[in-house]
Design a protein around this motif. Sequence first.
Motif, short mmCIF file in Angstrom:
data_model
loop_
_atom_site.label_atom_id
_atom_site.label_comp_id
_atom_site.label_asym_id
_atom_site.label_seq_id
_atom_site.Cartn_x
_atom_site.Cartn_y
_atom_site.Cartn_z
N PRO A 114 -51.74 127.41 -19.76
CA PRO A 114 -50.50 128.18 -19.55
C PRO A 114 -49.83 127.87 -18.23
N ALA A 115 -50.64 127.75 -17.13
CA ALA A 115 -50.04 127.45 -15.84
C ALA A 115 -49.42 126.07 -15.82
N ALA A 116 -50.09 125.10 -16.43
CA ALA A 116 -49.55 123.75 -16.46
C ALA A 116 -48.27 123.69 -17.26
N GLN A 117 -48.22 124.40 -18.38
CA GLN A 117 -47.00 124.40 -19.18
C GLN A 117 -45.85 125.03 -18.41
N ALA A 118 -46.15 126.12 -17.67
CA ALA A 118 -45.10 126.77 -16.90
C ALA A 118 -44.60 125.87 -15.78
N SER A 119 -45.55 125.11 -15.12
CA SER A 119 -45.13 124.25 -14.03
C SER A 119 -44.29 123.08 -14.52
N MET A 120 -44.44 122.66 -15.77
CA MET A 120 -43.67 121.53 -16.29
C MET A 120 -42.30 121.96 -16.78
N THR A 121 -42.16 123.21 -17.17
CA THR A 121 -40.88 123.67 -17.71
C THR A 121 -39.99 124.28 -16.65
N GLU A 122 -40.56 124.81 -15.56
CA GLU A 122 -39.77 125.46 -14.53
C GLU A 122 -39.52 124.47 -13.38
N TYR A 123 -38.28 124.46 -12.87
CA TYR A 123 -37.91 123.57 -11.76
C TYR A 123 -38.09 124.32 -10.45
N ASN A 124 -38.72 123.65 -9.47
CA ASN A 124 -39.02 124.25 -8.19
C ASN A 124 -38.44 123.36 -7.10
N ASP A 125 -37.50 123.90 -6.32
CA ASP A 125 -36.86 123.13 -5.25
C ASP A 125 -37.86 122.73 -4.17
N ASP A 126 -38.73 123.65 -3.78
CA ASP A 126 -39.69 123.34 -2.71
C ASP A 126 -40.63 122.23 -3.12
N PHE A 127 -41.11 122.29 -4.35
CA PHE A 127 -42.02 121.25 -4.82
C PHE A 127 -41.31 119.90 -4.90
N PHE A 128 -40.04 119.88 -5.30
CA PHE A 128 -39.30 118.63 -5.38
C PHE A 128 -39.09 118.01 -4.00
N MET A 129 -38.75 118.85 -3.00
CA MET A 129 -38.55 118.34 -1.65
C MET A 129 -39.85 117.84 -1.04
N SER A 130 -40.95 118.56 -1.27
CA SER A 130 -42.24 118.08 -0.74
C SER A 130 -42.64 116.75 -1.38
N THR A 131 -42.30 116.57 -2.65
CA THR A 131 -42.60 115.29 -3.31
C THR A 131 -41.81 114.15 -2.69
N LEU A 132 -40.52 114.38 -2.41
CA LEU A 132 -39.71 113.35 -1.77
C LEU A 132 -40.23 113.00 -0.38
N ASN A 133 -40.66 114.02 0.38
CA ASN A 133 -41.19 113.76 1.71
C ASN A 133 -42.47 112.93 1.65
N MET A 134 -43.33 113.22 0.68
CA MET A 134 -44.56 112.43 0.55
C MET A 134 -44.26 111.00 0.13
N VAL A 135 -43.24 110.78 -0.71
CA VAL A 135 -42.87 109.43 -1.10
C VAL A 135 -42.35 108.65 0.10
N ASN A 136 -41.49 109.29 0.92
CA ASN A 136 -40.94 108.61 2.09
C ASN A 136 -42.03 108.30 3.12
N LYS A 137 -43.05 109.15 3.21
CA LYS A 137 -44.06 108.98 4.24
C LYS A 137 -45.17 108.04 3.82
N TYR A 138 -45.60 108.12 2.55
CA TYR A 138 -46.74 107.34 2.10
C TYR A 138 -46.40 106.39 0.95
N GLY A 139 -45.13 106.18 0.69
CA GLY A 139 -44.76 105.35 -0.44
C GLY A 139 -45.12 103.89 -0.28
N HIS A 140 -45.30 103.39 0.95
CA HIS A 140 -45.63 101.99 1.17
C HIS A 140 -47.13 101.74 1.19
N GLU A 141 -47.96 102.78 1.02
CA GLU A 141 -49.40 102.62 1.06
C GLU A 141 -49.95 102.53 -0.36
N PHE A 142 -51.00 101.71 -0.51
CA PHE A 142 -51.63 101.53 -1.80
C PHE A 142 -53.14 101.69 -1.66
#
Length: 341
Positions: A209-237
């Motif tokens: 249930p929690a996973a389904q809710a997290s996939m259907t609901e849009y969260n601004d804070d989660f989206f911004m944190s994802t972008l920050n992590m991509v900018n900071k660690y996107g060049h690492e493998f």
Amino acid sequence: MAPQPPPLDEQEWADPSVLLGLPGGNVNSESILWYFMNSIFYDPISNNTVVAQDAGRTNNLAVLNSRKNFESLLKTKDGTAFLVAAEPQAPGQPWVIQRQFRTKGTDEKGHQKMEVRVTGTYYTVGEKILMSPNMLDILQARMLSITTNIQEFFELGRAMSHFAPATGHTYLPPSYEIAKAAAAPGSASRAGSPGAESVVEGSQIASAPAAQASMTEYNDDFFMSTLNMVNKYGHEFMDENPLQGEPGAFVFTSTKEQVEARNKAQAAARETGATLAVPVKSIEAESTVSTAAPTPKSIAPEGTSGPSRKGSIAKVPKLPGEKRRKSKGLTSPTSPTGFGP
């Protein structure tokens, strides 16, 4: 066809206007039987009606104004009578009235006695009068409720039972859907493996249930944190700086600065078309962390000489007639055995 009225034990009766013409204007010791005689539970052909009519014809006020005298006459007659069985001992407690069928008989010694059989019980709640259900109705209702609950329990358990070769018999909620668990984060990597269905059924029940809710609901804070992590660690493998060693003594092959320098050098080499050779010494010098378990030597990168494999080369058989050439190196010194005088 007119609807059938409900049973008497499912009805209640009250008429405050009747109390206005009775002694005291409320339900009390002298008005309870007269008030009950106006209810839907009263039998007009009972002995109460006979005694009241006889006392009214003779103007016997001693019987009409005293419940004690009225009930004394009722207890001497055969047939159906309504008598007070219990009086309230505190405010708010009910009056209890019984419907009794009384018959005269004799005991073993020949004395007359009155046999009493209770055929109904009634009680008051304020100005309301209600009928108590008999024991048979109570037991039937309880047994019906028990059997209904047991049947619903077995039907629910039958719908919740699931079997998979990996997990065996499991019980899941009836509204649970396998598709929701399969779409949950973390289950995609196991969806194509053998037994994935059983893994999803057994381990994703609580998080579906929690996973389904997290996939259907849009969260601004989660989206911004994802972008920050991509900018900071996107060049690492993950495979840029692999681990080496044994369990409990793992270390990185290179430091972060050396990995960045190597990536820059490789990028510059690709632009110029040159071949980059990485020395082995720089890589082996990085594993200087002191650990309890020994750390195996690192594997040299491509294009460099690796560790010696002399011990693993098979011996070549010596040809016949070939003599082994002796080494003419320096002889090892010998230690003196003693000193002279």
